[in-house]
Design an enzyme around this catalytic site. Structure first.
Site, short mmCIF file in Angstrom:
data_model
loop_
_atom_site.label_atom_id
_atom_site.label_comp_id
_atom_site.label_asym_id
_atom_site.label_seq_id
_atom_site.Cartn_x
_atom_site.Cartn_y
_atom_site.Cartn_z
N LYS A 7 -2.43 5.78 -4.49
CA LYS A 7 -3.52 6.74 -4.27
C LYS A 7 -3.27 8.04 -5.00
O LYS A 7 -2.12 8.49 -5.12
CB LYS A 7 -3.67 7.01 -2.76
CG LYS A 7 -3.75 5.74 -1.95
CD LYS A 7 -3.99 5.96 -0.48
CE LYS A 7 -3.73 4.67 0.27
NZ LYS A 7 -2.34 4.47 0.68
N TYR A 9 3.26 9.63 -0.38
CA TYR A 9 4.25 9.02 0.54
C TYR A 9 5.68 9.10 0.02
O TYR A 9 6.61 8.80 0.76
CB TYR A 9 3.92 7.54 0.79
CG TYR A 9 2.55 7.22 1.31
CD1 TYR A 9 1.74 8.20 1.91
CD2 TYR A 9 2.04 5.93 1.23
CE1 TYR A 9 0.48 7.88 2.38
CE2 TYR A 9 0.79 5.61 1.71
CZ TYR A 9 0.00 6.60 2.27
OH TYR A 9 -1.25 6.27 2.73
N HIS A 27 -7.40 9.66 -2.52
CA HIS A 27 -6.79 9.63 -1.17
C HIS A 27 -7.67 10.28 -0.10
O HIS A 27 -7.79 9.76 1.01
CB HIS A 27 -5.42 10.32 -1.22
CG HIS A 27 -4.47 9.84 -0.18
ND1 HIS A 27 -3.12 9.76 -0.36
CD2 HIS A 27 -4.68 9.40 1.09
CE1 HIS A 27 -2.54 9.29 0.75
NE2 HIS A 27 -3.48 9.08 1.63
N ASP A 70 0.83 -1.20 0.00
CA ASP A 70 0.00 0.00 0.00
C ASP A 70 0.87 1.25 0.00
O ASP A 70 1.53 1.56 0.99
CB ASP A 70 -0.89 0.00 1.25
CG ASP A 70 -1.86 1.16 1.24
OD1 ASP A 70 -2.87 1.06 0.54
OD2 ASP A 70 -1.57 2.18 1.90
P1 NAP Z 1 0.29 1.22 11.90
O1 NAP Z 1 0.64 0.05 11.08
O2 NAP Z 1 -0.87 1.17 12.81
O3 NAP Z 1 1.55 1.69 12.76
C1 NAP Z 1 2.86 1.69 12.25
C2 NAP Z 1 3.79 2.05 13.40
O4 NAP Z 1 3.78 1.00 14.36
C3 NAP Z 1 5.22 2.22 12.97
O5 NAP Z 1 5.76 3.26 13.75
C4 NAP Z 1 5.89 0.89 13.33
O6 NAP Z 1 7.24 1.09 13.66
C5 NAP Z 1 5.09 0.46 14.54
N1 NAP Z 1 4.91 -1.00 14.61
C6 NAP Z 1 4.71 -1.85 13.58
N2 NAP Z 1 4.56 -3.09 14.02
C7 NAP Z 1 4.64 -3.05 15.36
C8 NAP Z 1 4.55 -4.02 16.38
N3 NAP Z 1 4.37 -5.31 16.10
N4 NAP Z 1 4.69 -3.61 17.67
C9 NAP Z 1 4.90 -2.31 17.96
N5 NAP Z 1 4.98 -1.33 17.04
C10 NAP Z 1 4.86 -1.70 15.75
O7 NAP Z 1 -0.06 2.42 10.99
P2 NAP Z 1 0.44 3.55 10.03
O8 NAP Z 1 1.91 3.51 9.88
O9 NAP Z 1 -0.19 4.79 10.48
O10 NAP Z 1 -0.27 3.13 8.69
C11 NAP Z 1 -0.05 1.92 8.03
C12 NAP Z 1 -0.24 2.12 6.55
O11 NAP Z 1 -1.57 2.58 6.28
C13 NAP Z 1 0.64 3.21 5.96
O12 NAP Z 1 1.96 2.76 5.74
C14 NAP Z 1 -0.10 3.53 4.70
O13 NAP Z 1 0.17 2.55 3.72
C15 NAP Z 1 -1.54 3.45 5.15
N6 NAP Z 1 -2.11 4.77 5.53
C16 NAP Z 1 -3.12 5.28 4.75
C17 NAP Z 1 -3.66 6.53 5.04
C18 NAP Z 1 -4.76 7.10 4.17
O14 NAP Z 1 -5.12 8.28 4.34
N7 NAP Z 1 -5.33 6.31 3.28
C19 NAP Z 1 -3.22 7.25 6.16
C20 NAP Z 1 -2.21 6.68 6.95
C21 NAP Z 1 -1.68 5.44 6.62
P3 NAP Z 1 8.44 0.22 12.96
O15 NAP Z 1 8.44 0.54 11.50
O16 NAP Z 1 9.65 0.71 13.68
O17 NAP Z 1 8.14 -1.23 13.26
#
Ligand code: NAP
Length: 326
Positions: free
Chosen positions: A89, A60, A122, A55
């Site tokens: 997106k 990004y 998006h 994704d």
């Molecule tokens: P997330 O997956 O909820 O959180 C990621 C964070 O958690 C990172 O800082 C990661 O750090 C940490 N992490 C990952 N696995 C972990 C675990 N097992 N234990 C503890 N911490 C952990 O969410 P997100 O990064 O906000 O979003 C995920 C994806 O959703 C994005 O990459 C993007 O593709 C998409 N997104 C879409 C939108 C939209 O508007 N459509 C907005 C935001 C995000 P490390 O990398 O250090 O492990």
């Protein structure tokens, strides 16, 4: 390697339910100039572990590195193009009817792909031209010509540039507005969803119109300005994790999947990439679901701070942005 569990989208294509997210705040802030070798290594680790959904988004600045990583993986014979499901997106600054097809072509060029599996609008608004994340203020947000933009999204399917189209950050009302004129209905709505923001009303509505909900920030986005540690630190989640000898992250990812959504989670850490994939072949029980259902719901205000403009924006209040949904 664990079996890849999929959901069937309305266009007849299957999407693997656990996805590898490629939004990293340092890369976004540096507009893609931050060192990215670790991202390539992470994508290759993810493929080895079993992730097949990726994704990304124009916003990004990771389409290029994902493209290089996939090319490498294809050349090494790790996977073929047909094995992976790639989502990108439309940047809101390109959410103008005439800009959609060129924007998708640019994304494909960066991704070194001939087609996407899924292309999403998006956010349900446009940005003034020339605005780049993270320098977005509420004054930069303008109304989108949804009908014109959606028609161009449909043309992307007709041209073979993407297999499916969808939206992101859309409320039930905004989807219903879109369905009133769409010829190809959105296959997916990607929204923030986790135990602290369960999106119950939106999920029910999307189910009723055959739109798959995909969860972004399924762990609550710890470490990001748009997220917090509140989900993984929630005592209810920790208690359930201890009970099943799992981690809090595995519990919340499993919870999402058991609720019928796909989960797009981000980690660039090899141990956590693998940990997050261990969400199959075990289950939460009814009592776990009941406890998680009772977690106090709280919308995260990040989006509202950017997109709500009480004076001259398309959303004058948070209510207008989310249409009352939580
Ligand atoms: P997330 O997956 O909820 O959180 C990621 C964070 O958690 C990172 O800082 C990661 O750090 C940490 N992490 C990952 N696995 C972990 C675990 N097992 N234990 C503890 N911490 C952990 O969410 P997100 O990064 O906000 O979003 C995920 C994806 O959703 C994005 O990459 C993007 O593709 C998409 N997104 C879409 C939108 C939209 O508007 N459509 C907005 C935001 C995000 P490390 O990398 O250090 O492990």
């Amino acid at each position: 390697m664990a079996e890849v569990v999929t959901v069937l989208l309305s266009n007849g294509v299957r999407m693997p339910v656990i996805g590898f997210g490629l939004a990293a705040e340092d890369v976004m802030i540096s507009k893609g100039s931050a060192p990215v070798d670790h991202i390539k290594a992470s994508v290759l680790t993810a493929i080895q572990v079993g992730y097949r959904t990726f994704d990304t988004a124009s916003a990004y600045f990771t389409e290029g590195i994902l493209g290089e990583s996939l090319k490498d993986a294809f050349e090494k014979g790790m996977v073929s193009r047909e094995d992976v499901f790639v989502t990108s997106k439309l940047f809101p600054g390109d959410s103008y009817p005439q800009d959609v097809i060129p924007a998708l072509r640019k994304s494909l060029e960066k991704l070194k792909l001939e087609y996407l599996d899924l292309y999403l609008i998006h956010i349900p608004a446009a940005l003034r031209k020339g605005v780049v994340y993270p320098h977005i203020t509420p004054d930069d947000v303008v109304a989108m010509d949804l009908q014109g933009v959606w028609r161009a999204m449909e043309q992307c399917v007709e041209l073979g540039l993407t297999k499916a189209i969808g939206v992101s950050n859309f409320s039930s009302k905004k989807i219903s507005d879109l369905l009133a004129f769409s010829r190809i209905p959105p296959a997916v709505n990607q929204v923030q969803m986790h135990p602290n923001w369960q999106q119950k009303k939106l999920r029910e509505y999307c189910k009723s119109v055959n739109i798959h909900v995909s969860a972004f920030s399924p762990l609550g986005g710890p470490g990001n300005s748009w997220g917090s540690n509140n989900v993984l630190d929630n005592p209810v989640i920790k208690e359930i994790a201890n009970k099943h000898f799992k981690t809090p992250a595995q519990v919340v990812l499993r919870w999402g999947i058991e609720n019928g959504v796909s989960v797009m989670t981000k980690s660039f850490n090899p141990t956590r990439i693998s940990e997050n994939f261990q969400v199959f072949n075990w289950k939460l029980d009814e009592e776990d679901h009941e406890k998680i259902n009772n977690i106090r719901q709280q919308r995260i205000e990040f989006m509202e701070k950017i997109f709500v403009n009480p004076i001259n924006g398309p959303f004058k209040t948070a209510e207008e942005l989310w249409d009352g949904e939580i």
